[in-house]
Design an enzyme around this catalytic site. Structure first.
Site, PDB file in Angstrom:
ATOM      1  N   SER A 214       0.794  -1.224   0.000  1.00 12.04           N
ATOM      2  CA  SER A 214       0.000   0.000   0.000  1.00 12.04           C
ATOM      3  C   SER A 214       0.826   1.273   0.000  1.00 12.04           C
ATOM      4  O   SER A 214       0.273   2.355  -0.168  1.00 12.04           O
ATOM      5  CB  SER A 214      -0.923   0.009   1.216  1.00 12.04           C
ATOM      6  N   HIS A 242      -4.994  -4.985   1.552  1.00 15.44           N
ATOM      7  CA  HIS A 242      -5.430  -3.974   0.571  1.00 15.44           C
ATOM      8  C   HIS A 242      -6.004  -4.581  -0.704  1.00 15.44           C
ATOM      9  O   HIS A 242      -6.482  -3.849  -1.558  1.00 15.44           O
ATOM     10  CB  HIS A 242      -4.260  -3.048   0.221  1.00 15.44           C
ATOM     11  N   LYS A 273     -10.700  -2.124   5.605  1.00 21.42           N
ATOM     12  CA  LYS A 273     -10.526  -1.431   4.320  1.00 21.42           C
ATOM     13  C   LYS A 273     -11.748  -1.711   3.437  1.00 21.42           C
ATOM     14  O   LYS A 273     -12.786  -1.112   3.653  1.00 21.42           O
ATOM     15  CB  LYS A 273      -9.193  -1.838   3.715  1.00 21.42           C
TER      16      LYS A 273
END
Ligand code: PMP
Length: 425
Positions: A214, A242, A273
């Site tokens: 990320s 992610h 997320k």
């Protein structure tokens, strides 16, 4: 201000080791407090002109991707809400219903009275979603890495990690007591070199990588790296924090996209997320992992996930399955956004995924760019060393499937204005 002075490795060693011997109101250790106060002053000086990028207050939410910051309407390009599910009506009503029925918190660990039917349902949903036999949920993604890595590895074992790994992976390695070696980012040959130089037998070695890194925004080279790990007989763990919900035909992440799920012994991830909540997990086919519940301190000694979050996460998993168009739109927007930034002349870190960065060349200019962009009405994350590879300073943006074309266009305009005003462009 020199970057080494501000963000040198030294600060990584700051620990809050209050020694507990002082009486109430006394400062327990002048030396430790003096060090951290020096650090605070340095940050204060470095950000005096721009405001502290690490202390932004979201004063209100005006929509899923619009916030009030410093009193003005701001487009959010620095959340991890890749699929916008934290604002999905079905997730919100699942959370509401769970709060009404089970209360706001579980108030106990999973091994005490905090093991609700909902927690079991969540683990079943995760196992089903990933097509694995078992799942363990943790209270954060950070804790999932701590619990799994330090629960499985101990002194005498070895852990090989990618150089760009997340802080939670580094900390988990430290906590385990195993020997830890880093291989060059995404470099399977360098990993192979570590294996050949290691005195530890392959079955006592864990290799940890990420599906999508990320900071840089690039995908892990999972096929090459996992093949090397498996050839040497190691256990493999892939952190899909992610990439979950975004990549692969069913949204299971980078390993699914690359067709190498069979090479992943453990898939670790977070609910914070694309799933829009908080919490972490590990899924696996290894039945042995069930016993980790009683040997993993971040599982044993902390309260379990709050019921509303568990309920919204279960719903979010269903939506990832049922609504692939969300990830398709996200990836299409990411491609457009990346191409436009590159076209106008920014130097970018990534090949164009849902998270990426603009290189800002130095802390001072980085702070100025970040602040100017905020004043233009766009929020991004400012990443600085030691959180970044190669001591880069990066404006990290992340996209959401809820970003509309007008938002992308407006953000590009603002990036250009900020870039010109601060000599980044
Ligand atoms: N692993 C990776 C790769 C991450 O990027 C993050 C969060 N940035 C975490 C773990 C920690 O997740 P959480 O925020 O749920 O603790």
């Amino acid at each position: 201000m020199d970057e080494a002075e501000l963000y040198g490795d030294r600060i990584e060693t700051i620990h809050w080791n209050g020694n507990g011997t002082a009486r109430a109101g006394e400062i327990p250790n002048q030396g430790l407090l003096a060090r951290v106060s020096r650090f605070g002053r340095t940050i204060g000086r470095a950000t005096a002109d721009t405001g502290n990028p690490l202390a932004v207050v979201v004063e209100d939410m005006l929509g899923p991707l619009e916030a009030l910051i410093n009193g003005r309407r701001t487009l959010m390009f620095g959340t991890n809400s890749y699929l916008g599910l934290n604002h999905h009506p079905a997730c919100i009503s699942a959370a509401n219903a769970a709060a009404q029925h089970f209360g706001t918190g579980s108030t106990a660990s999973r091994v005490a009275s905090g093991n609700h039917r909902l927690h079991m349902n969540l683990e079943e949903s995760l196992a089903r979603f990933f097509g694995r036999r078992q799942a363990i949920a943790y209270s954060t993604g950070f804790m999932a890495n701590l619990g799994i890595i330090s629960g499985l590895c101990a002194e005498g074992d070895a852990i090989f990690i990618d150089d760009h790994s997340h802080a939670s992976i580094y900390d988990a390695c430290r906590l385990s007591g195993a020997s830890v070696s880093r291989f060059r980012h995404n470099d399977a040959a360098d990993l192979d070199r570590l294996f050949r130089a290691s005195p530890v037998p392959g079955d006592r070695i864990m290799v940890v990588v990420e599906g999508l890194y990320s900071v840089w925004g690039d995908l892990g080279d999972l096929p090459a790296i996992l093949k090397v790990a498996k050839r040497h007989g190691a256990i493999t763990a892939v952190d899909e924090a992610h990439s979950l919900g975004i990549y692969g035909a069913r949204g299971r992440g980078a390993a699914e996209l690359m067709g190498v799920e069979d090479l992943c012994d453990l898939i670790i991830g977070t609910f914070s997320k694309s799933l829009g909540g908080i919490g972490g997990f590990c899924v696996t086919n290894a039945p042995e992992l069930d016993a980790l519940r009683y040997a993993s301190r971040p599982y044993l000694y902390t309260a379990s996930l709050p019921p509303p979050v568990v309920a919204s996460t279960i719903k979010a998993l269903e939506l990832i399955d049922a609504e692939p168009e969300r990830r398709q739109k996200l990836l299409a927007s990411a491609k457009v956004f990346h191409a436009k930034l590159s076209e106008v002349g920014f130097q970018l870190t990534s090949p164009g995924g849902p998270v990426g960065g603009v290189k800002l060349h130095g802390i001072k200019r980085g702070n100025q760019f970040w602040r100017r962009l905020l004043d233009e009405g766009v929020y991004v994350n400012l990443l600085v060393p030691p959180a970044t590879p190669n001591r880069e300073v990066i404006a990290r943006y992340s996209l959401s499937s809820l970003h509309e074309p007008w938002m992308l266009d407006k953000a590009i305009e603002c990036f250009v204005a900020a870039g010109k005003a601060t000599d980044v462009l």
